[in-house]
Design a protein around this motif. Structure first.
Motif, PDB file in Angstrom:
ATOM      1  N   UNK A 105       0.832  -1.205   0.000  1.00  0.00           N
ATOM      2  CA  UNK A 105       0.000   0.000   0.000  1.00  0.00           C
ATOM      3  C   UNK A 105       0.871   1.262   0.000  1.00  0.00           C
ATOM      4  N   UNK A 106       2.063   1.166   0.578  1.00  0.00           N
ATOM      5  CA  UNK A 106       2.987   2.312   0.535  1.00  0.00           C
ATOM      6  C   UNK A 106       3.427   2.595  -0.896  1.00  0.00           C
ATOM      7  N   UNK A 107       3.646   1.533  -1.657  1.00  0.00           N
ATOM      8  CA  UNK A 107       4.003   1.709  -3.070  1.00  0.00           C
ATOM      9  C   UNK A 107       2.877   2.408  -3.824  1.00  0.00           C
ATOM     10  N   UNK A 108       1.656   1.956  -3.591  1.00  0.00           N
ATOM     11  CA  UNK A 108       0.514   2.580  -4.278  1.00  0.00           C
ATOM     12  C   UNK A 108       0.354   4.036  -3.854  1.00  0.00           C
ATOM     13  N   UNK A 109       0.564   4.298  -2.564  1.00  0.00           N
ATOM     14  CA  UNK A 109       0.401   5.655  -2.037  1.00  0.00           C
ATOM     15  C   UNK A 109       1.454   6.624  -2.574  1.00  0.00           C
ATOM     16  N   UNK A 110       2.549   6.097  -3.113  1.00  0.00           N
ATOM     17  CA  UNK A 110       3.546   6.975  -3.727  1.00  0.00           C
ATOM     18  C   UNK A 110       2.983   7.668  -4.962  1.00  0.00           C
ATOM     19  N   UNK A 111       1.982   7.063  -5.576  1.00  0.00           N
ATOM     20  CA  UNK A 111       1.446   7.574  -6.835  1.00  0.00           C
ATOM     21  C   UNK A 111      -0.003   8.056  -6.740  1.00  0.00           C
ATOM     22  N   UNK A 112      -0.780   7.484  -5.823  1.00  0.00           N
ATOM     23  CA  UNK A 112      -2.216   7.784  -5.756  1.00  0.00           C
ATOM     24  C   UNK A 112      -2.616   8.270  -4.373  1.00  0.00           C
ATOM     25  N   UNK A 113      -3.768   8.952  -4.321  1.00  0.00           N
ATOM     26  CA  UNK A 113      -4.307   9.446  -3.061  1.00  0.00           C
ATOM     27  C   UNK A 113      -5.323   8.456  -2.482  1.00  0.00           C
ATOM     28  N   UNK A 114      -5.248   8.240  -1.189  1.00  0.00           N
ATOM     29  CA  UNK A 114      -6.204   7.362  -0.533  1.00  0.00           C
ATOM     30  C   UNK A 114      -7.610   7.971  -0.599  1.00  0.00           C
ATOM     31  N   UNK A 115      -8.613   7.126  -0.707  1.00  0.00           N
ATOM     32  CA  UNK A 115      -9.998   7.590  -0.805  1.00  0.00           C
ATOM     33  C   UNK A 115     -10.884   6.823   0.176  1.00  0.00           C
ATOM     34  N   UNK A 116     -11.884   7.488   0.762  1.00  0.00           N
ATOM     35  CA  UNK A 116     -12.789   6.810   1.696  1.00  0.00           C
ATOM     36  C   UNK A 116     -13.903   6.033   0.997  1.00  0.00           C
ATOM     37  N   UNK A 117     -14.014   6.124  -0.337  1.00  0.00           N
ATOM     38  CA  UNK A 117     -15.083   5.427  -1.050  1.00  0.00           C
ATOM     39  C   UNK A 117     -14.956   3.914  -0.891  1.00  0.00           C
ATOM     40  N   UNK A 118     -16.076   3.260  -0.673  1.00  0.00           N
ATOM     41  CA  UNK A 118     -16.077   1.810  -0.532  1.00  0.00           C
ATOM     42  C   UNK A 118     -16.315   1.148  -1.885  1.00  0.00           C
TER      43      UNK A 118
END
Length: 218
Positions: free
Chosen positions: A180-193
């Motif tokens: 998830x750290x790798x993904x977070x390097x490029x994208x923003x976390x979202x609360x959408x389910x």
């Protein structure tokens, strides 16, 4: 594929992920697509039968262990007691991690097939990430190419959303944090389910999103 005959009833073989791909399967498919995993397994067993003269008869105990660069598979022909009912389980039953089975009656007598244990209650850890352009997924897809992650891609309210999920059978807490750290390097976390995305968003890839993005856009 490397094959080792342990004894008259047990054979162990190792197959690299590169070999898996050369046979026409992706890493995601062999973990998350039951039909594909079974197809690969029985293809490998045909090869084992030819090279190690291991005949598939009666119930089979199958252990699949994920390694860094491939899979190690141990197959044991279960032994029946004299009354033909009780099956002697392998000593390392507690280490069993994953089972394959097949509905193909031509490969073995699956009326007698017995699993090592009931399928475990797998816990899922799910995350959603938002971004503006599909191309933003390409570096993630490349870095996580050989990581068994369930992934889906949706478009909703002028943004794209990547939904990923991990299970505690394949991933440790450190694995989840690292990926998830790798993904977070490029994208923003979202609360959408995922439920909201499925109901209101436009589905682009319901499964294997990262693999598909790499295939179609890479």
């Amino acid at each position: 594929m490397e094959i080792e005959r342990i004894n008259d009833n047990t054979v162990k073989f190792y197959i690299s992920y590169l070999d898996v791909e050369e046979r026409g399967f992706s890493r995601d498919e062999i973990w998350f697509n039951r039909d594909k995993s079974e197809e690969l397994f029985w293809e490998m067993m045909d090869e084992v039968n030819e090279e190690a003269d291991f005949i598939m008869e009666g119930p089979l105990w199958i252990q699949v262990q994920a390694m860094d660069k491939g899979l190690e598979v141990t197959v044991t022909r279960a032994q029946l007691t004299k009354d033909g009912q009780k099956i002697d389980m392998p000593d390392d039953i507690e280490e069993r991690r994953k089972m394959f089975s097949s509905d193909d009656a031509n490969t073995a007598d699956f009326d007698e097939f017995e699993p090592v244990f009931d399928e475990p209650d797998v816990k899922k850890l799910e995350f959603t990430f938002a971004f503006n352009d599909v191309d933003e997924l390409l570096p993630i897809a490349r870095r996580l190419m050989y990581v068994p992650i369930e992934s889906a891609l949706y478009h909703f309210e002028n943004k794209y959303y990547l939904h990923v999920s991990f299970d505690d059978l394949l991933h440790s807490e450190d694995d989840v944090k690292d990926n998830t750290s790798i993904i977070s390097e490029y994208l923003q976390s979202s609360p959408l389910t995922i439920h909201r995305l499925e109901e209101y968003g436009k589905e682009i890839f319901k499964q294997d999103a990262l693999s598909n993005v790499l295939y179609y856009f890479g």
